[in-house]
Design a protein around this motif. Structure first.
Motif, PDB file in Angstrom:
ATOM      1  N   ALA A  28       9.026  -0.081  -3.016  1.00 42.90           N
ATOM      2  CA  ALA A  28       7.393  -0.610  -3.165  1.00 42.90           C
ATOM      3  C   ALA A  28       7.123  -1.504  -2.606  1.00 42.90           C
ATOM      4  CB  ALA A  28       7.616  -1.184  -4.519  1.00 42.90           C
ATOM      5  N   GLU A  31       5.593   0.198   0.720  1.00 40.03           N
ATOM      6  CA  GLU A  31       4.271   0.532   0.229  1.00 40.03           C
ATOM      7  C   GLU A  31       3.476  -0.141   0.728  1.00 40.03           C
ATOM      8  OE1 GLU A  31       4.176   2.098  -3.439  1.00 40.03           O
ATOM      9  OE2 GLU A  31       4.483   4.498  -2.328  1.00 40.03           O
ATOM     10  N   ALA A  36       0.188   1.499   2.382  1.00 36.89           N
ATOM     11  CA  ALA A  36      -0.351   2.547   2.509  1.00 36.89           C
ATOM     12  C   ALA A  36      -0.490   3.209   0.984  1.00 36.89           C
ATOM     13  CB  ALA A  36       1.483   3.166   3.298  1.00 36.89           C
ATOM     14  N   GLU A  37      -1.441   4.161   0.823  1.00 37.90           N
ATOM     15  CA  GLU A  37      -1.554   4.973  -0.226  1.00 37.90           C
ATOM     16  C   GLU A  37      -0.595   5.285  -0.262  1.00 37.90           C
ATOM     17  OE1 GLU A  37      -4.228   4.775  -2.802  1.00 37.90           O
ATOM     18  OE2 GLU A  37      -5.038   2.836  -1.236  1.00 37.90           O
ATOM     19  N   THR A  38       0.657   6.254   0.039  1.00 35.52           N
ATOM     20  CA  THR A  38       1.800   6.704  -0.351  1.00 35.52           C
ATOM     21  C   THR A  38       2.889   6.569   0.615  1.00 35.52           C
ATOM     22  OG1 THR A  38       1.176   8.938   0.698  1.00 35.52           O
ATOM     23  CG2 THR A  38       0.718   8.541  -1.555  1.00 35.52           C
ATOM     24  N   LEU A  39       3.672   6.775   0.259  1.00 37.89           N
ATOM     25  CA  LEU A  39       4.740   7.137   1.578  1.00 37.89           C
ATOM     26  C   LEU A  39       4.669   8.097   2.500  1.00 37.89           C
ATOM     27  CD1 LEU A  39       7.874   5.287  -0.021  1.00 37.89           C
ATOM     28  CD2 LEU A  39       6.382   4.423   1.718  1.00 37.89           C
ATOM     29  N   VAL A  40       4.000   9.526   1.792  1.00 36.15           N
ATOM     30  CA  VAL A  40       4.127  10.625   2.309  1.00 36.15           C
ATOM     31  C   VAL A  40       3.233  10.335   4.095  1.00 36.15           C
ATOM     32  CG1 VAL A  40       3.375  13.172   2.182  1.00 36.15           C
ATOM     33  CG2 VAL A  40       3.909  11.774   0.361  1.00 36.15           C
ATOM     34  N   GLU A  41       2.442   9.281   3.803  1.00 37.19           N
ATOM     35  CA  GLU A  41       1.627   8.935   4.539  1.00 37.19           C
ATOM     36  C   GLU A  41       3.046   8.383   6.099  1.00 37.19           C
ATOM     37  OE1 GLU A  41      -1.533   6.164   4.091  1.00 37.19           O
ATOM     38  OE2 GLU A  41      -1.714   7.223   2.751  1.00 37.19           O
TER      39      GLU A  41
END
Length: 110
Positions: A28, A31, A36-41
């Protein structure tokens, strides 16, 4: 000793071996730090080789905090890491991978 099944990664910082781990709280914080919107980015940036020094520092700091370290981002920015930026980036990538990879257990089902 680190436990890769628990997502732990070891890194020597200022001559002291530290254990890093991305806990939920550390994720958290990560992020928020990276906006970042998501950690996928972040994962996609690493996979594509498009990560920045800021990404590496944020990942290491989050992992250190998850491992119980009380230092600041300034402390980490000034720290000596044997192997320099390459080793730091490798540790950050390994930390990220271990946080989101389900380990295989030889004779057990997860």
């Amino acid at each position: 000793m680190t436990n890769p099944y628990a997502g732990e990664v070891a890194l020597v910082i200022n001559g002291e071996r530290r254990v890093l781990k991305l806990t939920l709280g550390a994720l958290a914080e990560l992020e928020a730090a990276l906006g970042a919107e998501t950690l996928v980015e972040l994962i996609e940036r690493y996979e594509g080789g498009r990560f920045s020094t800021r990404d590496v520092l944020a990942l290491l700091l989050a992992g250190l905090r998850g491992g119980g370290w009380q230092g600041s981002s300034n402390d980490l920015a000034r720290a000596d890491i044997p192997g320099g930026a390459v080793v730091a980036a490798q540790a950050a990538a390994q930390l990220l991978a271990r946080a989101f990879t389900i380990p295989e257990f030889p004779d057990e089902q997860v």
